[in-house]
Design an enzyme around this catalytic site. Structure first.
Site, PDB file in Angstrom:
ATOM      1  N   GLY A  64       0.836  -1.197   0.000  1.00  0.00           N
ATOM      2  CA  GLY A  64       0.000   0.000   0.000  1.00  0.00           C
ATOM      3  C   GLY A  64       0.869   1.244   0.000  1.00  0.00           C
ATOM      4  O   GLY A  64       2.025   1.212  -0.416  1.00  0.00           O
ATOM      5  N   CYS A  65       0.328   2.355   0.470  1.00  0.00           N
ATOM      6  CA  CYS A  65       1.097   3.599   0.560  1.00  0.00           C
ATOM      7  C   CYS A  65       2.347   3.364   1.393  1.00  0.00           C
ATOM      8  O   CYS A  65       2.295   2.789   2.480  1.00  0.00           O
ATOM      9  CB  CYS A  65       0.228   4.691   1.193  1.00  0.00           C
ATOM     10  SG  CYS A  65       1.109   6.247   1.451  1.00  0.00           S
ATOM     11  N   PHE A  66       3.492   3.823   0.915  1.00  0.00           N
ATOM     12  CA  PHE A  66       4.753   3.490   1.575  1.00  0.00           C
ATOM     13  C   PHE A  66       5.051   4.281   2.841  1.00  0.00           C
ATOM     14  O   PHE A  66       5.964   3.953   3.596  1.00  0.00           O
ATOM     15  CB  PHE A  66       5.941   3.582   0.619  1.00  0.00           C
ATOM     16  CG  PHE A  66       6.024   4.789  -0.286  1.00  0.00           C
ATOM     17  CD1 PHE A  66       5.604   6.054   0.122  1.00  0.00           C
ATOM     18  CD2 PHE A  66       6.553   4.667  -1.569  1.00  0.00           C
ATOM     19  CE1 PHE A  66       5.722   7.161  -0.708  1.00  0.00           C
ATOM     20  CE2 PHE A  66       6.666   5.761  -2.425  1.00  0.00           C
ATOM     21  CZ  PHE A  66       6.247   7.013  -1.982  1.00  0.00           C
TER      22      PHE A  66
END
Length: 211
Positions: free
Chosen positions: A9-11
């Site tokens: 997902g979003c890092f």
């Protein structure tokens, strides 16, 4: 020193949760797993947001990292896009074997998993404002860290920055940091952290801990 790269997902969030652990030496976020063009934050093409960690294999095993990878996000749900897919990237046969073995265990337990296991062909580091994102937003602490690290390690290279990024979201403790970095030069940094850490933790220790 070993390196492993993965997307979940979003890092921003994964960098906080993995970066606080004492076995992790460095973290950086970027893009990997694609084949089209050169990705940027404005156009990631078919690349995925990933976290890359360097770790001391004597203190932290690849198995622990892969276990936590699956623990920290739902791999049975289809991703919104290639950018945010669940992805494990291997650099050698040992990593490939460990990742595939764990993936099969997850599939056996849950029936399916959308995690992909692929070779790492290239890694493109994200712009600086994405690195240690939550530390940079923790203004008083970040400014003090910058003051103490003029002409020293960069935001990407700094182990302390990785720990502070985790601490900014409730991973780890100030006491652990003080034990790991006993240099009295950091006393002013610890004082700033004490002053600003009156809000409740935003993450649970269970989500942070690498079992």
């Amino acid at each position: 020193m070993d390196t492993v790269t993965f997307g979940m997902g979003c890092f921003w969030g994964p960098e906080t949760r993995f970066g606080y652990h004492s076995g992790i030496l460095r973290t950086r976020v970027g893009y990997a797993g694609g084949k089209e063009g050169q990705p940027t934050s404005k156009n990631t093409f078919d690349y995925t947001e990933v976290l890359q960690v360097q770790f001391n294999a004597e203190l932290l095993s690849l198995e622990q990292i892969v276990n936590q990878f699956f623990k920290q996000h739902n791999t049975t749900r289809a991703p919104r896009s290639m950018k945010y897919r669940s992805l494990l990237l291997f650099e050698n046969e040992e990593q490939k074997s460990e990742m595939l073995q764990k993936l099969e265990e997850i599939k056996h337990i849950h029936g399916n998993s959308y995690t992909s296991v692929e070779p790492l062909h290239s890694f493109y580091e994200a712009d600086l404002h994405h690195q240690k994102y939550y530390l940079q937003r923790w203004k008083p602490v970040y400014e003090k860290w910058q003051e103490l690290h003029v002409e020293k390690e960069s935001l990407v290279e700094s182990t302390l920055a990785a720990r502070l990024n985790g601490l900014s979201k409730g991973c780890g403790s100030l006491e652990e940091l003080m034990q790991e970095f006993p240099d009295s030069a950091y006393d002013s940094l610890w004082s700033v952290i004490r002053e600003v850490r009156e809000n409740s933790k935003e993450q649970s220790e269970d989500m942070c801990r690498l079992d």
